[in-house]
Write a protein that holds these residues in place. Structure first.
Motif, PDB file in Angstrom:
ATOM      1  N   ASP A  56       0.876  -1.166   0.000  1.00 20.78           N
ATOM      2  CA  ASP A  56       0.000   0.000   0.000  1.00 20.78           C
ATOM      3  C   ASP A  56       0.915   1.218   0.000  1.00 20.78           C
ATOM      4  OD1 ASP A  56      -1.709   2.103   0.420  1.00 20.78           O
ATOM      5  OD2 ASP A  56      -2.857   1.127   2.012  1.00 20.78           O
ATOM      6  N   ASP A 103       1.451   3.015   3.509  1.00 20.24           N
ATOM      7  CA  ASP A 103       2.724   2.476   3.996  1.00 20.24           C
ATOM      8  C   ASP A 103       3.694   2.408   2.829  1.00 20.24           C
ATOM      9  OD1 ASP A 103       3.850  -0.790   5.201  1.00 20.24           O
ATOM     10  OD2 ASP A 103       4.786   1.202   5.311  1.00 20.24           O
ATOM     11  N   GLY A 132       6.948   2.500   2.636  1.00 23.53           N
ATOM     12  CA  GLY A 132       8.293   1.985   2.810  1.00 23.53           C
ATOM     13  C   GLY A 132       9.313   3.091   2.613  1.00 23.53           C
ATOM     14  N   HIS A 162       9.415   1.838  -4.488  1.00 20.62           N
ATOM     15  CA  HIS A 162       9.308   1.723  -3.034  1.00 20.62           C
ATOM     16  C   HIS A 162      10.106   0.504  -2.588  1.00 20.62           C
ATOM     17  CE1 HIS A 162       5.998   4.702  -2.764  1.00 20.62           C
ATOM     18  NE2 HIS A 162       5.729   4.257  -3.983  1.00 20.62           N
ATOM     19  N   TYR A 166      10.713  -2.053   0.477  1.00 25.20           N
ATOM     20  CA  TYR A 166      10.191  -2.594   1.734  1.00 25.20           C
ATOM     21  C   TYR A 166      11.190  -3.597   2.293  1.00 25.20           C
ATOM     22  CZ  TYR A 166       5.656  -0.650   0.357  1.00 25.20           C
ATOM     23  OH  TYR A 166       4.636   0.194  -0.015  1.00 25.20           O
TER      24      TYR A 166
END
Length: 311
Positions: free
Chosen positions: A67, A71, A73, A85, A87
Protein backbone atom coordinates in the motif's frame (compact mmCIF):
# COMPACT_ATOMS: atom_id res chain seq x y z
CA UNK A 1 4.55 15.94 -25.52
CA UNK A 2 6.85 17.50 -28.16
CA UNK A 3 10.21 17.39 -26.44
CA UNK A 4 11.85 19.43 -29.16
CA UNK A 5 9.69 22.38 -28.07
CA UNK A 6 10.78 22.53 -24.41
CA UNK A 7 14.13 23.18 -22.69
CA UNK A 8 16.21 20.19 -21.64
CA UNK A 9 15.93 21.09 -17.94
CA UNK A 10 12.14 21.06 -18.08
CA UNK A 11 12.15 17.84 -20.08
CA UNK A 12 14.27 16.13 -17.40
CA UNK A 13 11.84 17.14 -14.68
CA UNK A 14 8.74 16.01 -16.56
CA UNK A 15 9.70 12.90 -18.55
CA UNK A 16 10.65 10.76 -15.52
CA UNK A 17 6.94 10.02 -15.09
CA UNK A 18 7.12 7.91 -18.27
CA UNK A 19 9.87 5.63 -17.00
CA UNK A 20 9.44 2.18 -15.46
CA UNK A 21 12.09 0.46 -13.33
CA UNK A 22 13.28 -1.79 -16.14
CA UNK A 23 14.06 1.36 -18.15
CA UNK A 24 16.53 2.46 -15.47
CA UNK A 25 17.90 -0.69 -13.86
CA UNK A 26 19.09 -4.15 -14.86
CA UNK A 27 16.44 -6.05 -12.91
CA UNK A 28 18.51 -9.27 -12.82
CA UNK A 29 21.42 -7.43 -11.23
CA UNK A 30 19.08 -5.72 -8.78
CA UNK A 31 17.63 -9.11 -7.82
CA UNK A 32 21.11 -10.57 -7.26
CA UNK A 33 21.99 -7.65 -4.97
CA UNK A 34 18.82 -8.18 -2.93
CA UNK A 35 19.56 -11.90 -2.63
CA UNK A 36 23.08 -11.15 -1.36
CA UNK A 37 21.69 -8.63 1.14
CA UNK A 38 19.19 -11.23 2.33
CA UNK A 39 21.82 -13.95 2.70
CA UNK A 40 24.06 -11.68 4.80
CA UNK A 41 21.47 -9.92 6.97
CA UNK A 42 18.44 -12.23 6.88
CA UNK A 43 16.32 -9.21 5.91
CA UNK A 44 13.68 -9.89 3.23
CA UNK A 45 13.42 -7.20 0.56
CA UNK A 46 10.70 -6.06 -1.83
CA UNK A 47 11.02 -3.42 -4.54
CA UNK A 48 7.87 -2.16 -6.26
CA UNK A 49 7.06 0.26 -9.06
CA UNK A 50 5.70 3.66 -8.05
CA UNK A 51 2.11 2.36 -7.97
CA UNK A 52 2.94 -0.79 -6.02
CA UNK A 53 3.53 -3.42 -8.73
CA UNK A 54 6.04 -5.98 -7.39
CA UNK A 55 9.30 -6.06 -9.36
CA UNK A 56 11.87 -7.71 -7.06
CA UNK A 57 10.90 -9.90 -4.11
CA UNK A 58 13.44 -11.78 -1.99
CA UNK A 59 12.40 -13.44 1.24
CA UNK A 60 8.98 -13.34 2.88
CA UNK A 61 6.83 -10.97 0.80
CA UNK A 62 4.83 -13.52 -1.23
CA UNK A 63 1.57 -12.73 0.58
CA UNK A 64 2.28 -9.05 1.18
CA UNK A 65 0.15 -6.50 -0.65
CA UNK A 66 1.94 -3.14 -0.89
CA UNK A 67 0.00 0.00 0.00
CA UNK A 68 2.25 2.74 -1.32
CA UNK A 69 -0.03 5.47 0.05
CA UNK A 70 -0.57 4.36 3.65
CA UNK A 71 2.72 2.48 4.00
CA UNK A 72 5.19 3.58 1.30
CA UNK A 73 8.29 1.98 2.81
CA UNK A 74 11.48 3.73 1.73
CA UNK A 75 10.83 5.85 -1.34
CA UNK A 76 13.25 5.78 -4.24
CA UNK A 77 13.14 9.18 -5.94
CA UNK A 78 14.62 10.33 -9.23
CA UNK A 79 14.57 14.03 -10.06
CA UNK A 80 11.95 14.75 -7.44
CA UNK A 81 9.55 11.94 -8.37
CA UNK A 82 8.98 8.64 -6.60
CA UNK A 83 9.77 5.82 -9.02
CA UNK A 84 9.93 2.88 -6.59
CA UNK A 85 9.31 1.72 -3.03
CA UNK A 86 11.71 -0.40 -0.97
CA UNK A 87 10.19 -2.59 1.73
CA UNK A 88 12.22 -4.57 4.28
CA UNK A 89 11.18 -7.19 6.84
CA UNK A 90 13.31 -6.43 9.92
CA UNK A 91 11.25 -8.09 12.66
CA UNK A 92 13.78 -10.88 13.12
CA UNK A 93 16.81 -8.59 13.30
CA UNK A 94 18.33 -8.52 16.81
CA UNK A 95 17.72 -5.26 18.60
CA UNK A 96 21.43 -4.41 18.82
CA UNK A 97 21.75 -4.70 15.01
CA UNK A 98 18.61 -2.84 13.96
CA UNK A 99 20.29 0.56 13.79
CA UNK A 100 23.03 -0.78 11.53
CA UNK A 101 20.49 -2.57 9.29
CA UNK A 102 18.39 0.60 9.04
CA UNK A 103 21.48 2.50 7.93
CA UNK A 104 22.19 -0.15 5.30
CA UNK A 105 18.62 0.05 4.02
CA UNK A 106 18.69 3.86 3.92
CA UNK A 107 21.96 3.64 2.01
CA UNK A 108 20.50 1.09 -0.42
CA UNK A 109 17.50 3.34 -1.14
CA UNK A 110 19.89 6.25 -1.64
CA UNK A 111 22.03 4.23 -4.05
CA UNK A 112 18.94 3.24 -6.02
CA UNK A 113 18.04 6.91 -6.36
CA UNK A 114 21.57 7.77 -7.47
CA UNK A 115 21.80 4.90 -9.96
CA UNK A 116 18.37 5.77 -11.32
CA UNK A 117 19.29 9.42 -11.82
CA UNK A 118 22.50 8.49 -13.63
CA UNK A 119 20.73 6.04 -15.95
CA UNK A 120 17.87 8.45 -16.57
CA UNK A 121 20.15 11.40 -17.34
CA UNK A 122 22.24 9.27 -19.70
CA UNK A 123 19.21 8.03 -21.66
CA UNK A 124 17.52 11.41 -21.88
CA UNK A 125 20.76 13.15 -22.84
CA UNK A 126 21.37 10.64 -25.63
CA UNK A 127 17.87 11.05 -27.04
CA UNK A 128 18.06 14.83 -26.71
CA UNK A 129 21.36 14.98 -28.62
CA UNK A 130 19.89 12.81 -31.36
CA UNK A 131 16.99 15.23 -31.68
CA UNK A 132 19.35 18.20 -31.85
CA UNK A 133 21.26 16.51 -34.66
CA UNK A 134 18.01 15.91 -36.51
CA UNK A 135 16.98 19.52 -35.97
CA UNK A 136 20.13 20.87 -37.63
CA UNK A 137 19.71 18.52 -40.57
CA UNK A 138 21.94 15.59 -39.61
CA UNK A 139 20.23 12.37 -40.63
CA UNK A 140 19.53 10.23 -37.59
CA UNK A 141 20.04 6.48 -38.00
CA UNK A 142 18.34 4.30 -35.44
CA UNK A 143 21.24 2.34 -33.99
CA UNK A 144 21.63 3.54 -30.40
CA UNK A 145 20.73 0.89 -27.86
CA UNK A 146 17.65 1.86 -25.89
CA UNK A 147 16.27 4.32 -28.44
CA UNK A 148 12.51 4.25 -28.45
CA UNK A 149 11.32 5.71 -31.73
CA UNK A 150 10.93 4.27 -35.19
CA UNK A 151 13.24 6.30 -37.42
CA UNK A 152 10.72 6.84 -40.23
CA UNK A 153 7.58 7.70 -38.28
CA UNK A 154 8.51 8.89 -34.78
CA UNK A 155 6.15 6.41 -33.09
CA UNK A 156 7.59 3.65 -30.89
CA UNK A 157 9.56 0.99 -32.72
CA UNK A 158 8.57 -2.65 -32.30
CA UNK A 159 10.96 -3.63 -29.52
CA UNK A 160 10.25 -0.66 -27.29
CA UNK A 161 6.51 -1.01 -27.93
CA UNK A 162 6.71 -4.61 -26.74
CA UNK A 163 8.43 -3.37 -23.56
CA UNK A 164 5.57 -0.94 -22.97
CA UNK A 165 3.04 -3.76 -23.39
CA UNK A 166 4.85 -5.75 -20.71
CA UNK A 167 4.86 -2.78 -18.36
CA UNK A 168 1.11 -2.32 -18.77
CA UNK A 169 0.58 -6.04 -18.18
CA UNK A 170 2.63 -5.96 -14.99
CA UNK A 171 0.73 -2.92 -13.76
CA UNK A 172 -2.50 -4.94 -14.10
CA UNK A 173 -4.25 -2.05 -15.85
CA UNK A 174 -7.70 -2.88 -17.24
CA UNK A 175 -9.46 -2.27 -19.47
CA UNK A 176 -6.94 -1.74 -22.27
CA UNK A 177 -8.07 -1.26 -25.86
CA UNK A 178 -5.83 -2.93 -28.45
CA UNK A 179 -6.16 -1.47 -31.96
CA UNK A 180 -4.59 -2.89 -35.11
CA UNK A 181 -4.18 -0.26 -37.84
CA UNK A 182 -3.15 -1.50 -41.30
CA UNK A 183 -2.52 0.72 -44.31
CA UNK A 184 -4.73 -0.25 -47.22
CA UNK A 185 -2.92 -0.92 -50.50
CA UNK A 186 0.50 0.30 -49.35
CA UNK A 187 2.03 -2.09 -51.91
CA UNK A 188 0.02 -0.46 -54.69
CA UNK A 189 1.56 2.90 -53.81
CA UNK A 190 5.04 1.39 -53.65
CA UNK A 191 4.64 -0.40 -56.98
CA UNK A 192 3.18 2.59 -58.82
CA UNK A 193 4.82 5.63 -57.19
CA UNK A 194 8.03 4.30 -55.70
CA UNK A 195 9.75 4.15 -52.32
CA UNK A 196 9.65 7.88 -51.64
CA UNK A 197 5.86 8.10 -51.94
CA UNK A 198 5.24 4.84 -50.09
CA UNK A 199 7.42 6.08 -47.22
CA UNK A 200 5.53 9.36 -47.28
CA UNK A 201 2.28 7.41 -46.99
CA UNK A 202 3.55 5.58 -43.89
CA UNK A 203 4.65 8.89 -42.32
CA UNK A 204 1.31 10.47 -43.19
CA UNK A 205 -0.63 7.68 -41.47
CA UNK A 206 1.65 7.85 -38.42
CA UNK A 207 1.05 11.60 -38.23
CA UNK A 208 -2.72 11.12 -38.33
CA UNK A 209 -2.52 8.48 -35.58
CA UNK A 210 -0.45 10.78 -33.37
CA UNK A 211 -2.46 13.92 -34.06
CA UNK A 212 -5.71 12.24 -32.97
CA UNK A 213 -4.32 10.35 -29.97
CA UNK A 214 -4.52 11.40 -26.33
CA UNK A 215 -1.25 11.75 -24.36
CA UNK A 216 -1.62 8.35 -22.68
CA UNK A 217 -2.10 6.40 -25.93
CA UNK A 218 0.78 4.06 -26.79
CA UNK A 219 1.47 3.88 -30.53
CA UNK A 220 3.94 1.50 -32.14
CA UNK A 221 4.93 0.54 -35.66
CA UNK A 222 5.32 -3.23 -35.52
CA UNK A 223 5.66 -3.97 -39.24
CA UNK A 224 6.15 -2.05 -42.45
CA UNK A 225 2.54 -0.94 -42.85
CA UNK A 226 1.11 -2.05 -39.48
CA UNK A 227 0.63 0.03 -36.35
CA UNK A 228 -0.72 -0.98 -32.94
CA UNK A 229 -2.38 1.51 -30.61
CA UNK A 230 -2.98 0.78 -26.92
CA UNK A 231 -5.48 2.79 -24.89
CA UNK A 232 -5.02 2.13 -21.16
CA UNK A 233 -8.20 2.51 -19.10
CA UNK A 234 -10.21 2.99 -22.29
CA UNK A 235 -13.71 4.43 -21.84
CA UNK A 236 -16.74 2.76 -23.39
CA UNK A 237 -16.65 3.46 -27.11
CA UNK A 238 -13.29 5.25 -26.99
CA UNK A 239 -11.51 2.79 -29.29
CA UNK A 240 -14.32 2.89 -31.83
CA UNK A 241 -14.37 6.70 -31.79
CA UNK A 242 -10.61 6.88 -32.26
CA UNK A 243 -10.71 4.48 -35.21
CA UNK A 244 -13.50 6.44 -36.84
CA UNK A 245 -11.68 9.74 -36.30
CA UNK A 246 -8.50 8.34 -37.87
CA UNK A 247 -10.37 6.91 -40.84
CA UNK A 248 -12.24 10.18 -41.36
CA UNK A 249 -8.95 12.09 -41.29
CA UNK A 250 -7.54 9.73 -43.93
CA UNK A 251 -10.63 10.16 -46.10
CA UNK A 252 -10.43 13.96 -45.86
CA UNK A 253 -6.69 14.09 -46.62
CA UNK A 254 -6.07 15.91 -49.88
CA UNK A 255 -3.00 15.14 -51.97
CA UNK A 256 -2.17 14.96 -55.67
CA UNK A 257 -0.86 11.40 -55.37
CA UNK A 258 -1.66 9.81 -52.02
CA UNK A 259 -5.09 8.62 -50.93
CA UNK A 260 -4.48 7.48 -47.33
CA UNK A 261 -6.75 4.72 -46.08
CA UNK A 262 -6.50 2.37 -43.11
CA UNK A 263 -8.37 -0.64 -41.81
CA UNK A 264 -8.84 -0.81 -38.04
CA UNK A 265 -9.66 -3.66 -35.73
CA UNK A 266 -9.93 -3.40 -31.96
CA UNK A 267 -10.46 -5.65 -28.96
CA UNK A 268 -10.16 -5.11 -25.20
CA UNK A 269 -8.15 -6.68 -22.44
CA UNK A 270 -10.59 -6.78 -19.52
CA UNK A 271 -8.97 -9.28 -17.16
CA UNK A 272 -5.62 -8.74 -15.40
CA UNK A 273 -4.77 -12.38 -16.06
CA UNK A 274 -4.83 -11.75 -19.82
CA UNK A 275 -1.69 -10.79 -21.73
CA UNK A 276 -1.77 -7.95 -24.24
CA UNK A 277 0.35 -9.84 -26.76
CA UNK A 278 -2.34 -12.52 -26.94
CA UNK A 279 -4.85 -9.84 -27.95
CA UNK A 280 -2.88 -8.79 -31.04
CA UNK A 281 -4.16 -11.66 -33.19
CA UNK A 282 -7.77 -10.92 -32.21
CA UNK A 283 -7.36 -7.26 -33.15
CA UNK A 284 -5.76 -8.31 -36.46
CA UNK A 285 -8.75 -10.54 -37.22
CA UNK A 286 -11.14 -7.62 -36.65
CA UNK A 287 -8.92 -5.42 -38.81
CA UNK A 288 -9.18 -7.83 -41.77
CA UNK A 289 -12.98 -7.76 -41.50
CA UNK A 290 -12.86 -3.97 -41.65
CA UNK A 291 -10.39 -4.05 -44.57
CA UNK A 292 -12.75 -6.22 -46.60
CA UNK A 293 -15.57 -3.72 -46.09
CA UNK A 294 -13.45 -0.69 -46.96
CA UNK A 295 -11.82 -2.10 -50.10
CA UNK A 296 -15.17 -3.23 -51.46
CA UNK A 297 -16.92 0.07 -50.79
CA UNK A 298 -18.05 2.18 -53.79
CA UNK A 299 -15.45 4.70 -54.93
CA UNK A 300 -12.53 3.15 -53.07
CA UNK A 301 -10.61 2.07 -56.16
CA UNK A 302 -11.17 5.35 -57.96
CA UNK A 303 -9.79 7.31 -55.02
CA UNK A 304 -6.79 4.99 -54.68
CA UNK A 305 -5.83 5.39 -58.36
CA UNK A 306 -6.42 9.15 -58.66
CA UNK A 307 -2.69 9.82 -58.32
CA UNK A 308 -1.99 8.30 -61.74
CA UNK A 309 -3.55 11.39 -63.29
CA UNK A 310 -0.71 13.46 -61.84
CA UNK A 311 2.03 11.36 -63.45
Amino acid sequence: MDYKAIPFEKRIKENIRNYALDNLYAIDTLTDYCKAFYSVTGVALLITERHGEKIVSVGGFARFTPDVVADPGRKVRVYGRTIAHLYAETDKVPEEKKHAVDQLLDGFAGMLSQWGEEAYLHRESSIYMDELEEKVGVQHIQTAKGEKEDALTGVYHKHYFEERMQVIDRAEVVPVAVINVNINDWKYVNDNYGDVESDRLIKTIAGILKDNAKPDYVIGRIDGDVFIVLIPLADDGEAERYCQTVQDACQNYEDDILAPSVACGYVHKTNVEEVLEDKLADAEYEMFNNKFEIKNAPGYRERLEHGKKSL
